[in-house]
Design a protein around this motif. Structure first.
Motif, PDB file in Angstrom:
ATOM      1  N   LEU A  26      -0.781  -5.077  -8.855  1.00  0.00           N
ATOM      2  CA  LEU A  26      -2.044  -4.346  -8.766  1.00  0.00           C
ATOM      3  C   LEU A  26      -1.982  -3.285  -7.670  1.00  0.00           C
ATOM      4  CD1 LEU A  26      -5.004  -3.941  -9.560  1.00  0.00           C
ATOM      5  CD2 LEU A  26      -5.611  -5.718  -7.887  1.00  0.00           C
ATOM      6  N   VAL A  27      -1.419  -3.642  -6.524  1.00  0.00           N
ATOM      7  CA  VAL A  27      -1.302  -2.670  -5.427  1.00  0.00           C
ATOM      8  C   VAL A  27      -0.410  -1.501  -5.841  1.00  0.00           C
ATOM      9  CG1 VAL A  27      -0.419  -2.320  -3.082  1.00  0.00           C
ATOM     10  CG2 VAL A  27      -1.744  -4.359  -3.616  1.00  0.00           C
ATOM     11  N   LYS A  28       0.691  -1.794  -6.533  1.00  0.00           N
ATOM     12  CA  LYS A  28       1.569  -0.722  -7.001  1.00  0.00           C
ATOM     13  C   LYS A  28       0.855   0.191  -7.996  1.00  0.00           C
ATOM     14  CE  LYS A  28       6.019  -3.069  -6.407  1.00  0.00           C
ATOM     15  NZ  LYS A  28       7.267  -3.507  -7.088  1.00  0.00           N
ATOM     16  N   LEU A  33      -2.435   0.697  -8.231  1.00  0.00           N
ATOM     17  CA  LEU A  33      -3.425   1.479  -7.488  1.00  0.00           C
ATOM     18  C   LEU A  33      -2.753   2.593  -6.692  1.00  0.00           C
ATOM     19  CD1 LEU A  33      -5.793  -1.349  -6.176  1.00  0.00           C
ATOM     20  CD2 LEU A  33      -6.220   0.279  -8.032  1.00  0.00           C
ATOM     21  N   LEU A  34      -1.580   2.297  -6.143  1.00  0.00           N
ATOM     22  CA  LEU A  34      -0.851   3.316  -5.392  1.00  0.00           C
ATOM     23  C   LEU A  34      -0.427   4.465  -6.302  1.00  0.00           C
ATOM     24  CD1 LEU A  34       0.346   4.093  -2.646  1.00  0.00           C
ATOM     25  CD2 LEU A  34       2.389   2.786  -3.241  1.00  0.00           C
ATOM     26  N   ALA A  35       0.019   4.130  -7.518  1.00  0.00           N
ATOM     27  CA  ALA A  35       0.414   5.172  -8.461  1.00  0.00           C
ATOM     28  C   ALA A  35      -0.778   6.037  -8.862  1.00  0.00           C
ATOM     29  CB  ALA A  35       1.056   4.541  -9.698  1.00  0.00           C
ATOM     30  N   PHE A  36      -1.940   5.407  -9.110  1.00  0.00           N
ATOM     31  CA  PHE A  36      -3.138   6.174  -9.455  1.00  0.00           C
ATOM     32  C   PHE A  36      -3.609   7.025  -8.274  1.00  0.00           C
ATOM     33  CE2 PHE A  36      -3.644   3.255 -13.094  1.00  0.00           C
ATOM     34  CZ  PHE A  36      -3.953   4.181 -14.074  1.00  0.00           C
ATOM     35  N   ARG A  63       8.085   0.547  -3.473  1.00  0.00           N
ATOM     36  CA  ARG A  63       8.634  -0.773  -3.147  1.00  0.00           C
ATOM     37  C   ARG A  63       7.808  -1.414  -2.039  1.00  0.00           C
ATOM     38  NH1 ARG A  63      12.353  -2.876   0.535  1.00  0.00           N
ATOM     39  NH2 ARG A  63      12.659  -0.804   1.419  1.00  0.00           N
ATOM     40  N   LEU A  64       7.370  -2.631  -2.273  1.00  0.00           N
ATOM     41  CA  LEU A  64       6.590  -3.376  -1.288  1.00  0.00           C
ATOM     42  C   LEU A  64       7.362  -4.567  -0.741  1.00  0.00           C
ATOM     43  CD1 LEU A  64       3.125  -3.422  -3.116  1.00  0.00           C
ATOM     44  CD2 LEU A  64       3.955  -1.776  -1.427  1.00  0.00           C
TER      45      LEU A  64
END
Length: 351
Positions: free
Chosen positions: A29-31, A33-36, A98-99
């Motif tokens: 989900l964080v990835k 949201l980061l892409a959006f 990458r997280l």
């Protein structure tokens, strides 16, 4: 069987498994949201660059009350279907989504600069080759807008990455987003790794167990620097599966290279487990390695985990887009070379 396992293992590997501090869907989900967020920033940077250069509004209302592009911005709006994919693909190419694992703020900013700079060059090349399609083929694009777009994208995307990494540091210090890690071997190197990762949780690792190199000595303590011993090198694949470890650090320089590679084969690359090795073991390194660093400790990463299906699609798309743009940009030069060959020599240009 249970008696043999009790004799072989000091601590059962399954008992050191760390329960997830956050649901599995949080990281995807964080990835997403980061892409959006990057998509919105790419669009906003491009639109703001137009406003800063021309000091004109980008929208106007039609007689029917609908919003539409102003005529001056329309040629630039036609480029947005190229601008957004180029920005996102370059950010993905430079591993900025990458997280997992360790990170460096300086390294992140350097990769943001590379991604935005190369992206801006590709956008300029695409703009002057594509020119917004047939409708704007005679339009002359302002270079100042592309410069402003680069600066705005660099600052905004860099700021988002700084905020993200700061949030990761805070969460990791609370025990969230840490990689369960096993260490193979006792000794000075293992002691340094354990102390470094324990003192600096922001690196992203949690040492959950230690694996002996060889048979366990009944006279040896069952804990090393507060870390339980959960097995030996022979049982490492099973220890990885039962403990849920995602990272293995080889700290003992006496680990046989053949035994190490047998463990990696038995573990399987699709489990997403990464193996890191101390630089003192350089005599058993394969060709596909990556020099890395965890905090102040040098590491060599063996066989990075393979790309996921989605990552392979993104990489393939990026390869095709960059190769196509390179072909279009260099096509005039190749045509000139072909013409010179034809004028200078008899026969066909291609052999």
């Amino acid at each position: 069987m249970n008696a043999e396992r009790a004799a072989e293992f000091i601590t059962e590997p399954r008992t050191v498994r760390v329960p997830a501090r956050a649901p599995r869907w949080v990281v995807p989900l964080v990835k997403t949201l980061l892409a959006f967020t990057d998509l919105a920033l790419a669009t906003l940077s491009f639109a703001t660059a137009f406003y800063l250069r021309n000091h004109e509004a980008m929208f106007r209302r039609t007689a029917q009350g609908n919003l539409t592009w102003v005529s001056e911005f329309a040629p630039y709006a036609a480029l947005l279907p190229l601008v957004i994919p180029i920005r996102l693909l370059l950010l993905r190419y430079y591993d900025l989504y990458r997280l997992r694992g360790e990170f460096s703020l300086v390294d992140d900013m350097a990769r943001v600069f590379k991604a935005t700079a190369i992206g801006s060059l590709l956008i300029v090349a695409a703009a002057f080759m594509y020119r917004g399609g047939i409708a704007y083929r005679t339009f002359s694009y302002s270079r100042g807008i592309f410069l402003f777009d680069f600066l705005l994208a660099l600052v905004s995307i860099g700021a988002v990455r700084m905020i993200l990494r700061t949030g990761q540091i805070v969460m990791r210090r609370r025990g969230v987003n840490l990689i369960p890690t096993l260490i193979v071997g006792r000794g000075t190197e293992a002691l340094q790794f354990i102390r470094e990762m324990r003192a600096r949780p922001e690196l992203g690792y949690r040492v959950i167990g230690l694996v002996e190199n060889g048979q366990f000595d009944s006279g040896a303590p069952s804990y090393f620097e507060g870390v339980p011993v959960i097995g030996n090198l022979k049982s490492l694949p099973e220890a990885i599966r039962e403990s849920g470890a995602n990272e293995v650090i080889i700290s003992d320089p006496s680990v046989p290279g053949e035994a190490l590679f047998d463990v990696m084969i038995q573990t399987g690359r699709r489990r997403g487990v990464e193996f890191r090795i101390a630089p003192t073991l350089l005599n058993c390194l394969p060709s596909k390695t990556e020099i890395d660093q965890v905090g102040s400790l040098p590491m060599v990463t063996l066989f990075r985990s393979p790309l996921s299906s989605a990552a392979r699609i993104v990489k393939r798309a990026a390869d095709l887009i960059i190769a196509t743009l390179a072909l279009l940009i260099l096509a005039p030069l190749w045509l000139l070379i072909a013409l010179l060959i034809k004028l200078d020599s008899r026969g066909v240009v291609f052999y």
